[in-house]
Design a protein around this motif. Structure first.
Motif, mmCIF file in Angstrom:
data_model
loop_
_atom_site.group_PDB
_atom_site.id
_atom_site.type_symbol
_atom_site.label_atom_id
_atom_site.label_comp_id
_atom_site.label_asym_id
_atom_site.label_seq_id
_atom_site.Cartn_x
_atom_site.Cartn_y
_atom_site.Cartn_z
ATOM 1 N N ALA A 25 19.415 -28.070 -2.809
ATOM 2 C CA ALA A 25 19.525 -26.743 -3.679
ATOM 3 C C ALA A 25 18.639 -26.198 -3.954
ATOM 4 C CB ALA A 25 20.442 -27.098 -4.468
ATOM 5 N N GLY A 26 17.103 -27.482 -4.292
ATOM 6 C CA GLY A 26 16.324 -26.419 -4.733
ATOM 7 C C GLY A 26 15.022 -25.907 -3.188
ATOM 8 N N PHE A 27 15.305 -26.886 -2.521
ATOM 9 C CA PHE A 27 14.735 -25.435 -1.467
ATOM 10 C C PHE A 27 15.284 -24.938 -0.711
ATOM 11 C CE2 PHE A 27 14.069 -24.997 3.554
ATOM 12 C CZ PHE A 27 12.680 -25.657 3.675
ATOM 13 N N VAL A 28 16.874 -24.407 -1.188
ATOM 14 C CA VAL A 28 17.301 -23.368 -0.314
ATOM 15 C C VAL A 28 17.004 -22.256 -1.466
ATOM 16 C CG1 VAL A 28 19.099 -21.937 0.098
ATOM 17 C CG2 VAL A 28 18.954 -24.312 0.961
ATOM 18 N N SER A 29 16.707 -22.497 -2.476
ATOM 19 C CA SER A 29 16.330 -21.719 -3.732
ATOM 20 C C SER A 29 15.512 -21.267 -3.710
ATOM 21 C CB SER A 29 17.460 -21.766 -4.983
ATOM 22 O OG SER A 29 16.123 -23.086 -5.494
ATOM 23 N N LYS A 30 14.581 -21.868 -3.350
ATOM 24 C CA LYS A 30 12.793 -21.644 -3.571
ATOM 25 C C LYS A 30 13.094 -20.824 -2.468
ATOM 26 C CE LYS A 30 9.620 -22.008 -5.974
ATOM 27 N NZ LYS A 30 9.564 -20.450 -6.945
ATOM 28 N N PHE A 31 13.145 -20.763 -1.051
ATOM 29 C CA PHE A 31 12.971 -20.542 -0.079
ATOM 30 C C PHE A 31 12.998 -19.007 -0.360
ATOM 31 C CE2 PHE A 31 13.381 -19.231 4.635
ATOM 32 C CZ PHE A 31 11.708 -20.762 5.127
ATOM 33 N N ALA A 32 14.899 -19.225 -0.639
ATOM 34 C CA ALA A 32 15.427 -17.551 -0.612
ATOM 35 C C ALA A 32 14.727 -16.839 -2.278
ATOM 36 C CB ALA A 32 16.591 -17.836 -1.086
ATOM 37 N N THR A 33 13.585 -17.091 -3.192
ATOM 38 C CA THR A 33 13.406 -16.273 -4.182
ATOM 39 C C THR A 33 11.922 -16.460 -3.961
ATOM 40 O OG1 THR A 33 13.756 -18.603 -5.456
ATOM 41 C CG2 THR A 33 15.026 -16.791 -6.155
ATOM 42 N N HIS A 34 11.152 -16.823 -2.646
ATOM 43 C CA HIS A 34 9.715 -17.131 -2.988
ATOM 44 C C HIS A 34 9.146 -15.669 -2.738
ATOM 45 C CE1 HIS A 34 5.473 -18.858 -2.452
ATOM 46 N NE2 HIS A 34 5.759 -17.720 -1.950
ATOM 47 N N PRO A 35 9.980 -14.757 -2.053
ATOM 48 C CA PRO A 35 9.037 -13.851 -1.717
ATOM 49 C C PRO A 35 9.074 -12.508 -2.949
ATOM 50 C CG PRO A 35 10.765 -13.748 0.303
ATOM 51 C CD PRO A 35 10.889 -14.874 -0.835
ATOM 52 N N GLY A 87 1.829 -19.440 0.265
ATOM 53 C CA GLY A 87 2.122 -20.297 -0.824
ATOM 54 C C GLY A 87 3.361 -20.643 -0.471
ATOM 55 N N ILE A 88 4.430 -20.858 0.556
ATOM 56 C CA ILE A 88 5.828 -21.326 0.052
ATOM 57 C C ILE A 88 5.580 -23.345 -0.204
ATOM 58 C CG2 ILE A 88 5.920 -21.281 1.917
ATOM 59 C CD1 ILE A 88 8.824 -21.148 -0.320
ATOM 60 N N VAL A 89 4.921 -23.571 0.570
ATOM 61 C CA VAL A 89 4.655 -25.369 0.913
ATOM 62 C C VAL A 89 4.489 -25.684 -0.852
ATOM 63 C CG1 VAL A 89 3.398 -27.201 1.840
ATOM 64 C CG2 VAL A 89 3.705 -25.252 3.063
ATOM 65 N N PRO A 90 3.487 -25.682 -1.516
ATOM 66 C CA PRO A 90 3.186 -26.315 -2.934
ATOM 67 C C PRO A 90 4.063 -25.900 -3.609
ATOM 68 C CG PRO A 90 1.215 -24.770 -2.115
ATOM 69 C CD PRO A 90 2.331 -25.005 -1.377
ATOM 70 N N SER A 91 5.143 -24.262 -3.691
ATOM 71 C CA SER A 91 5.854 -24.310 -4.038
ATOM 72 C C SER A 91 7.222 -25.364 -4.110
ATOM 73 C CB SER A 91 6.507 -22.634 -4.136
ATOM 74 O OG SER A 91 7.151 -22.245 -4.895
ATOM 75 N N LEU A 92 7.908 -25.417 -2.387
ATOM 76 C CA LEU A 92 8.661 -26.736 -2.465
ATOM 77 C C LEU A 92 8.450 -27.465 -2.484
ATOM 78 C CD1 LEU A 92 9.142 -25.101 1.607
ATOM 79 C CD2 LEU A 92 10.942 -24.860 -0.603
ATOM 80 N N LYS A 94 6.795 -28.544 -5.386
ATOM 81 C CA LYS A 94 7.122 -28.998 -6.493
ATOM 82 C C LYS A 94 9.240 -29.065 -6.874
ATOM 83 C CE LYS A 94 7.226 -26.200 -11.085
ATOM 84 N NZ LYS A 94 8.879 -25.848 -10.833
ATOM 85 N N SER A 95 9.473 -27.585 -6.508
ATOM 86 C CA SER A 95 11.351 -26.952 -6.715
ATOM 87 C C SER A 95 12.578 -28.410 -6.255
ATOM 88 C CB SER A 95 11.622 -25.568 -6.251
ATOM 89 O OG SER A 95 11.439 -25.482 -5.181
ATOM 90 N N ALA A 96 11.353 -28.452 -4.629
ATOM 91 C CA ALA A 96 12.942 -29.219 -4.332
ATOM 92 C C ALA A 96 12.406 -30.658 -4.915
ATOM 93 C CB ALA A 96 12.456 -29.577 -2.556
ATOM 94 N N PRO A 97 12.048 -31.369 -5.004
ATOM 95 C CA PRO A 97 12.340 -32.436 -6.009
ATOM 96 C C PRO A 97 12.206 -32.516 -7.047
ATOM 97 C CG PRO A 97 10.216 -32.702 -4.197
ATOM 98 C CD PRO A 97 10.834 -31.401 -4.612
ATOM 99 N N SER A 99 14.705 -30.325 -8.850
ATOM 100 C CA SER A 99 15.942 -30.284 -8.758
ATOM 101 C C SER A 99 16.683 -31.642 -7.993
ATOM 102 C CB SER A 99 16.170 -28.807 -7.620
ATOM 103 O OG SER A 99 16.005 -27.838 -7.842
ATOM 104 N N ALA A 100 16.097 -31.950 -7.510
ATOM 105 C CA ALA A 100 16.946 -33.552 -6.872
ATOM 106 C C ALA A 100 17.475 -34.855 -8.114
ATOM 107 C CB ALA A 100 16.546 -33.990 -5.426
ATOM 108 N N ILE A 101 16.062 -34.521 -9.026
ATOM 109 C CA ILE A 101 15.988 -35.540 -10.099
ATOM 110 C C ILE A 101 17.358 -34.663 -10.698
ATOM 111 C CG2 ILE A 101 13.807 -36.052 -11.833
ATOM 112 C CD1 ILE A 101 11.719 -36.712 -9.905
ATOM 113 N N ILE A 102 17.080 -33.705 -11.148
ATOM 114 C CA ILE A 102 17.731 -33.225 -12.197
ATOM 115 C C ILE A 102 18.735 -33.659 -11.555
ATOM 116 C CG2 ILE A 102 19.012 -30.731 -13.131
ATOM 117 C CD1 ILE A 102 16.141 -29.986 -13.260
ATOM 118 N N PHE A 103 19.566 -33.144 -10.955
ATOM 119 C CA PHE A 103 21.165 -33.554 -10.058
ATOM 120 C C PHE A 103 21.295 -34.695 -9.998
ATOM 121 C CE2 PHE A 103 21.330 -29.386 -8.555
ATOM 122 C CZ PHE A 103 22.101 -28.936 -8.085
ATOM 123 N N MET A 104 20.555 -35.748 -10.116
ATOM 124 C CA MET A 104 20.796 -37.655 -9.365
ATOM 125 C C MET A 104 20.956 -37.589 -11.580
ATOM 126 S SD MET A 104 17.693 -39.920 -8.577
ATOM 127 C CE MET A 104 16.785 -40.163 -9.639
#
Length: 119
Positions: A25-35, A87-92, A94-97, A99-104
């Motif tokens: 979810a973190g990966f998809v949401s950041k990839f979709a909103t990064h532009p 700049g997507i790589v540093p953003s991903l 941060k956001s993917a892990p 979101s994963a921690i929040i869900f966990m």
């Protein structure tokens, strides 16, 4: 759902469905909103002197009358896919892990309260 706490501990939680779903979810949401983040940052730095390797840049007067989607289109035309996802790589990272921690943690807390109220 979260794994039972009597099992493998943190390692088991890291492989849980909630952790993996949060990561996705973190990966998809950041990839979709990064532009849109790129456009926001372009507005923020408009008029600042930039090195040519970061793209042409835009003057503050140019951006004053340009809408978000027009700027996004212009960026894509001038810099392509790379410009829109700059700049997507540093953003991903941060956001993917995050979101994963929040869900966990949400899953762990929910499981804890469900057990506490049941017994």
């Amino acid at each position: 759902t979260a794994p039972s706490p009597g099992g493998g501990g943190l390692g088991e939680y890291l492989l849980s469905r909630s952790f993996v779903c949060g990561l996705a979810a973190g990966f998809v949401s950041k990839f979709a909103t990064h532009p849109l983040d790129v456009v926001k940052k372009r507005y923020q730095v408009a008029g600042l002197v930039r090195d040519a390797r970061y793209g042409r840049g835009f003057l503050a007067k140019e951006l004053a009358a340009v809408g978000v989607f027009r700027l996004l289109t212009q960026t894509f035309k001038e810099e392509g896919f790379r410009g829109v996802y700059k700049g997507i790589v540093p953003s991903l990272m941060k956001s993917a892990p995050s979101s994963a921690i929040i869900f966990m943690v949400y899953g762990m807390v929910l499981e804890h309260f469900n057990k506490a109220s049941a017994g």
